[in-house]
Design a protein around this motif. Structure first.
Motif, PDB file in Angstrom:
ATOM      1  N   PHE A  14       0.829  -1.214   0.000  1.00  0.00           N
ATOM      2  CA  PHE A  14       0.000   0.000   0.000  1.00  0.00           C
ATOM      3  C   PHE A  14       0.862   1.264   0.000  1.00  0.00           C
ATOM      4  N   TYR A  15       1.874   1.305   0.866  1.00  0.00           N
ATOM      5  CA  TYR A  15       2.712   2.500   0.997  1.00  0.00           C
ATOM      6  C   TYR A  15       3.361   2.858  -0.337  1.00  0.00           C
ATOM      7  N   TYR A  16       4.039   1.895  -0.968  1.00  0.00           N
ATOM      8  CA  TYR A  16       4.774   2.224  -2.191  1.00  0.00           C
ATOM      9  C   TYR A  16       3.859   2.450  -3.393  1.00  0.00           C
ATOM     10  N   SER A  17       2.739   1.771  -3.475  1.00  0.00           N
ATOM     11  CA  SER A  17       1.823   2.058  -4.581  1.00  0.00           C
ATOM     12  C   SER A  17       1.232   3.457  -4.424  1.00  0.00           C
ATOM     13  N   THR A  18       0.945   3.857  -3.176  1.00  0.00           N
ATOM     14  CA  THR A  18       0.443   5.217  -2.928  1.00  0.00           C
ATOM     15  C   THR A  18       1.531   6.241  -3.187  1.00  0.00           C
ATOM     16  N   PHE A  19       2.744   5.987  -2.711  1.00  0.00           N
ATOM     17  CA  PHE A  19       3.874   6.900  -2.929  1.00  0.00           C
ATOM     18  C   PHE A  19       4.086   7.111  -4.421  1.00  0.00           C
ATOM     19  N   ASP A  20       4.095   6.035  -5.186  1.00  0.00           N
ATOM     20  CA  ASP A  20       4.372   6.123  -6.616  1.00  0.00           C
ATOM     21  C   ASP A  20       3.259   6.830  -7.383  1.00  0.00           C
ATOM     22  N   ALA A  21       2.026   6.733  -6.905  1.00  0.00           N
ATOM     23  CA  ALA A  21       0.883   7.333  -7.602  1.00  0.00           C
ATOM     24  C   ALA A  21       0.624   8.774  -7.185  1.00  0.00           C
ATOM     25  N   ASN A  22       0.676   9.053  -5.872  1.00  0.00           N
ATOM     26  CA  ASN A  22       0.334  10.393  -5.374  1.00  0.00           C
ATOM     27  C   ASN A  22       0.810  10.539  -3.933  1.00  0.00           C
ATOM     28  N   ARG A  23       1.999  11.096  -3.752  1.00  0.00           N
ATOM     29  CA  ARG A  23       2.606  11.207  -2.423  1.00  0.00           C
ATOM     30  C   ARG A  23       1.747  11.965  -1.427  1.00  0.00           C
ATOM     31  N   ALA A  24       0.919  12.894  -1.887  1.00  0.00           N
ATOM     32  CA  ALA A  24       0.059  13.667  -0.980  1.00  0.00           C
ATOM     33  C   ALA A  24      -0.900  12.759  -0.220  1.00  0.00           C
ATOM     34  N   GLN A  25      -1.219  11.614  -0.791  1.00  0.00           N
ATOM     35  CA  GLN A  25      -2.172  10.717  -0.146  1.00  0.00           C
ATOM     36  C   GLN A  25      -1.542   9.876   0.966  1.00  0.00           C
ATOM     37  N   LEU A  26      -0.271  10.115   1.271  1.00  0.00           N
ATOM     38  CA  LEU A  26       0.379   9.424   2.390  1.00  0.00           C
ATOM     39  C   LEU A  26       0.067  10.073   3.740  1.00  0.00           C
ATOM     40  N   VAL A  27      -0.502  11.266   3.735  1.00  0.00           N
ATOM     41  CA  VAL A  27      -0.772  12.008   4.983  1.00  0.00           C
ATOM     42  C   VAL A  27      -1.471  11.151   6.040  1.00  0.00           C
ATOM     43  N   PRO A  28      -2.521  10.379   5.700  1.00  0.00           N
ATOM     44  CA  PRO A  28      -3.216   9.616   6.746  1.00  0.00           C
ATOM     45  C   PRO A  28      -2.369   8.530   7.418  1.00  0.00           C
ATOM     46  N   LEU A  29      -1.229   8.182   6.830  1.00  0.00           N
ATOM     47  CA  LEU A  29      -0.386   7.142   7.427  1.00  0.00           C
ATOM     48  C   LEU A  29       0.507   7.668   8.546  1.00  0.00           C
ATOM     49  N   TYR A  30       0.624   8.991   8.653  1.00  0.00           N
ATOM     50  CA  TYR A  30       1.484   9.627   9.661  1.00  0.00           C
ATOM     51  C   TYR A  30       0.628  10.383  10.668  1.00  0.00           C
ATOM     52  N   ARG A  31       1.222  10.680  11.833  1.00  0.00           N
ATOM     53  CA  ARG A  31       0.570  11.481  12.873  1.00  0.00           C
ATOM     54  C   ARG A  31       1.491  12.653  13.217  1.00  0.00           C
ATOM     55  N   ASP A  32       1.020  13.568  14.065  1.00  0.00           N
ATOM     56  CA  ASP A  32       1.833  14.721  14.455  1.00  0.00           C
ATOM     57  C   ASP A  32       3.100  14.299  15.192  1.00  0.00           C
ATOM     58  N   MET A  33       3.077  13.139  15.840  1.00  0.00           N
ATOM     59  CA  MET A  33       4.250  12.655  16.575  1.00  0.00           C
ATOM     60  C   MET A  33       5.186  11.830  15.692  1.00  0.00           C
ATOM     61  N   SER A  34       4.774  11.525  14.458  1.00  0.00           N
ATOM     62  CA  SER A  34       5.579  10.699  13.557  1.00  0.00           C
ATOM     63  C   SER A  34       6.872  11.407  13.180  1.00  0.00           C
ATOM     64  N   MET A  35       7.905  10.600  12.898  1.00  0.00           N
ATOM     65  CA  MET A  35       9.222  11.147  12.546  1.00  0.00           C
ATOM     66  C   MET A  35       9.743  10.479  11.287  1.00  0.00           C
ATOM     67  N   LEU A  36      10.383  11.283  10.444  1.00  0.00           N
ATOM     68  CA  LEU A  36      11.037  10.809   9.233  1.00  0.00           C
ATOM     69  C   LEU A  36      12.494  11.239   9.264  1.00  0.00           C
ATOM     70  N   SER A  37      13.393  10.295   8.993  1.00  0.00           N
ATOM     71  CA  SER A  37      14.795  10.615   8.713  1.00  0.00           C
ATOM     72  C   SER A  37      15.000  10.271   7.245  1.00  0.00           C
ATOM     73  N   PHE A  38      15.243  11.279   6.429  1.00  0.00           N
ATOM     74  CA  PHE A  38      15.412  11.079   4.993  1.00  0.00           C
ATOM     75  C   PHE A  38      16.809  11.529   4.613  1.00  0.00           C
TER      76      PHE A  38
END
Length: 125
Positions: A14-38
């Motif tokens: 689900f994550y990568y198919s959503t990322f590849d199609a429309n990254r904006a739609q990843l918002v519901p998978l994260y919360r305000d406390m979520s962290m990304l190291s990129f």
């Protein structure tokens, strides 16, 4: 353990198919406390995380997952650590880049959200 593997596989698909199609739609998978190291840059909160992902300098991307490993990450239960390796093709590139990405998934209301997300391109040394 098989449930954890099935959950990890479903999440990764689900994550990568959503990322590849429309990254904006990843918002519901994260919360305000979520962290990304990129690539060593730190971001916290769903808004900043998805803004970073949307700002990446390519129009098209295709993730090709090679491996998925998953383990429970808390003895009290629920959370899952997921490690992914793979290749990604961006725009018109013919040679894929190697990547690794780790997620810590936390249960919430019958589903999961991403608490930790760590992404790195893998370069030959």
């Amino acid at each position: 353990m098989s449930d954890i593997q099935a959950i990890a596989k479903s999440f990764v698909d689900f994550y990568y198919s959503t990322f590849d199609a429309n990254r904006a739609q990843l918002v519901p998978l994260y919360r305000d406390m979520s962290m990304l190291s990129f690539e060593g840059q730190q971001f916290q909160g769903s808004k900043l995380i998805v803004e970073k992902l949307q700002s990446l300098p390519f129009q098209r991307v295709q993730h090709q997952v090679v491996t998925i490993d998953a383990q429970p990450s808390n003895p009290q239960g629920g959370t899952i650590l997921v490690m992914v390796t793979g290749r990604l093709l961006v725009d018109e590139e013919q040679n894929p880049q190697q990547f690794s990405q780790s997620f810590q998934l936390v249960p919430e209301g019958g589903s999961y959200f991403i608490f930790n997300d760590v992404f790195r391109l893998n370069y030959g040394f």
